[in-house]
Design a protein around this motif. Structure first.
Motif, PDB file in Angstrom:
ATOM      1  N   VAL A 165      -4.702   8.074   2.018  1.00 50.76           N
ATOM      2  CA  VAL A 165      -5.748   7.365   3.338  1.00 50.76           C
ATOM      3  C   VAL A 165      -6.308   6.153   2.314  1.00 50.76           C
ATOM      4  O   VAL A 165      -6.454   5.370   2.969  1.00 50.76           O
ATOM      5  CB  VAL A 165      -6.807   8.311   3.887  1.00 50.76           C
ATOM      6  N   VAL A 218      -6.426  -0.707   9.807  1.00 51.96           N
ATOM      7  CA  VAL A 218      -6.389  -1.106   8.360  1.00 51.96           C
ATOM      8  C   VAL A 218      -5.259  -2.937   8.724  1.00 51.96           C
ATOM      9  O   VAL A 218      -5.444  -3.462   8.991  1.00 51.96           O
ATOM     10  CB  VAL A 218      -6.397  -0.825   7.225  1.00 51.96           C
ATOM     11  N   GLY A 219      -3.641  -2.185   9.034  1.00 53.09           N
ATOM     12  CA  GLY A 219      -2.558  -3.137   9.275  1.00 53.09           C
ATOM     13  C   GLY A 219      -2.794  -3.867   9.977  1.00 53.09           C
ATOM     14  O   GLY A 219      -1.711  -5.064   9.169  1.00 53.09           O
ATOM     15  N   PRO A 275       0.838  -0.483  -0.084  1.00 55.56           N
ATOM     16  CA  PRO A 275      -0.069   0.064  -0.039  1.00 55.56           C
ATOM     17  C   PRO A 275       1.155   1.062   0.207  1.00 55.56           C
ATOM     18  O   PRO A 275       1.084   2.339  -0.683  1.00 55.56           O
ATOM     19  CB  PRO A 275      -1.002   0.192   1.269  1.00 55.56           C
ATOM     20  N   ASN A 276       1.860   1.344   0.868  1.00 57.09           N
ATOM     21  CA  ASN A 276       3.174   2.498   0.821  1.00 57.09           C
ATOM     22  C   ASN A 276       3.617   2.913  -0.438  1.00 57.09           C
ATOM     23  O   ASN A 276       3.407   3.622  -1.305  1.00 57.09           O
ATOM     24  CB  ASN A 276       3.688   2.198   1.834  1.00 57.09           C
ATOM     25  N   SER A 302      -4.761   3.931   0.863  1.00 55.84           N
ATOM     26  CA  SER A 302      -3.999   3.082   0.281  1.00 55.84           C
ATOM     27  C   SER A 302      -3.707   1.727   0.152  1.00 55.84           C
ATOM     28  O   SER A 302      -3.251   0.914  -0.534  1.00 55.84           O
ATOM     29  CB  SER A 302      -2.343   3.400   0.569  1.00 55.84           C
ATOM     30  N   THR A 303      -4.205   1.717   0.888  1.00 59.19           N
ATOM     31  CA  THR A 303      -4.682   0.489   1.766  1.00 59.19           C
ATOM     32  C   THR A 303      -5.545  -0.193   0.667  1.00 59.19           C
ATOM     33  O   THR A 303      -6.582  -1.810   1.623  1.00 59.19           O
ATOM     34  CB  THR A 303      -4.900  -0.050   3.381  1.00 59.19           C
ATOM     35  N   GLU A 358      -3.605   8.781   8.488  1.00 60.13           N
ATOM     36  CA  GLU A 358      -3.231   8.172   8.125  1.00 60.13           C
ATOM     37  C   GLU A 358      -2.424   6.588   8.933  1.00 60.13           C
ATOM     38  O   GLU A 358      -3.292   5.785   8.606  1.00 60.13           O
ATOM     39  CB  GLU A 358      -3.196   8.029   6.671  1.00 60.13           C
ATOM     40  N   GLN A 359      -1.060   7.203   8.764  1.00 60.97           N
ATOM     41  CA  GLN A 359      -0.511   6.782   9.428  1.00 60.97           C
ATOM     42  C   GLN A 359      -0.421   6.332  10.959  1.00 60.97           C
ATOM     43  O   GLN A 359      -0.363   5.393  11.446  1.00 60.97           O
ATOM     44  CB  GLN A 359       1.680   6.736   9.259  1.00 60.97           C
ATOM     45  N   TYR A 408      -5.361   5.909  10.829  1.00 61.39           N
ATOM     46  CA  TYR A 408      -6.512   4.758   9.932  1.00 61.39           C
ATOM     47  C   TYR A 408      -6.118   3.543   8.975  1.00 61.39           C
ATOM     48  O   TYR A 408      -6.075   2.269   9.850  1.00 61.39           O
ATOM     49  CB  TYR A 408      -6.897   5.864   8.462  1.00 61.39           C
ATOM     50  N   ASN A 409      -5.058   4.081   9.388  1.00 58.74           N
ATOM     51  CA  ASN A 409      -4.476   2.674   7.976  1.00 58.74           C
ATOM     52  C   ASN A 409      -3.247   1.814   9.289  1.00 58.74           C
ATOM     53  O   ASN A 409      -2.642   0.418   8.351  1.00 58.74           O
ATOM     54  CB  ASN A 409      -3.196   3.164   7.087  1.00 58.74           C
ATOM     55  N   ARG A 410      -3.450   1.929  10.261  1.00 64.15           N
ATOM     56  CA  ARG A 410      -2.472   1.433  11.403  1.00 64.15           C
ATOM     57  C   ARG A 410      -3.419   0.361  11.737  1.00 64.15           C
ATOM     58  O   ARG A 410      -3.744  -1.259  11.969  1.00 64.15           O
ATOM     59  CB  ARG A 410      -2.500   1.986  12.923  1.00 64.15           C
TER      60      ARG A 410
END
Length: 207
Positions: free
Chosen positions: A166, A107-108, A10-11, A168-169, A99-100, A103-105
């Motif tokens: 945001v 999702v990660g 994603p990144n 990216s995932t 995001e980092q 939110y995406n943490r």
């Protein structure tokens, strides 16, 4: 310039989208994560963290995806992804940091527990971590859902770096069993992004 990437990351995808959108002349250098190509001395000389993405521009070796996005948009042709107005840039930075950090943490965690553990043969998903990730996701998805209630994109009516970061995932949401279907504004926003060629043409999660 050389852009070091891993397919499905994603990144890396969000940086690739900026390259596409701005039509930048960048050499794409795809690495094989599972073959250990991020662990070689040559790559770790570019990024001692042993992670992608990395941008090499002359003697500049830049890592951290959002920093790379900002750099590319700043040195590229004038664009709406990253307007020169400092207030707008501050708003974009705010959402990229969110995001980092949030939110995406969340999702990660779903991605690691429900997808990567299987691929890497690391055992069964940790239900306690998934329960916490679900709680975190609901908290932050509610923030994004509200932000998109009256906007086509995160910072307003125009696409910006914040959207690529945001979203990216997005390719992992279904495979990782992320509970995003209850958020109509988020789902509609993801569809709008999929209609943008620069985003749609980025390398996606391999089947």
């Amino acid at each position: 310039m050389n852009f070091y990437t891993v397919n499905g990351s994603p990144n890396c995808r969000k940086v690739h989208a900026v390259i596409n959108q701005l039509g930048l002349d960048v050499q794409i250098c795809e690495l094989d994560f599972f073959a250990g190509e991020l662990n070689t001395p040559e790559f770790q000389a570019l990024n001692p963290n042993g992670m992608v993405p990395v941008l090499e521009d002359g003697n500049l070796r830049l890592w951290e995806s959002n920093a790379i996005m900002q750099y590319l948009a700043a040195i590229g042709p004038a664009n709406e992804l990253y307007p020169a107005d400092h207030r707008i840039r501050a708003d974009i930075h705010r959402w990229q940091n969110w995001e980092q950090a949030h939110y995406n943490r969340a999702v990660g965690t779903f991605v690691f527990e429900n997808v990567l553990k299987t691929l890497m043969e690391l055992g069964e998903p940790d239900q306690a971590k998934l329960d916490q990730a679900k709680q975190d996701f609901y908290q932050f998805a509610n923030v994004l859902e509200q932000q998109l209630a009256d906007k086509a994109f995160i910072t307003g009516d125009r696409l910006s770096l914040a959207d690529f970061s945001v979203a990216s995932t997005g390719d992992f949401l279904d495979a990782a069993e992320v509970p995003y279907h209850a958020y109509p504004n988020i789902r509609a926003w993801l569809k709008r992004l999929d209609a943008i060629p620069a985003w749609a043409e980025t390398p996606k999660l391999a089947a």
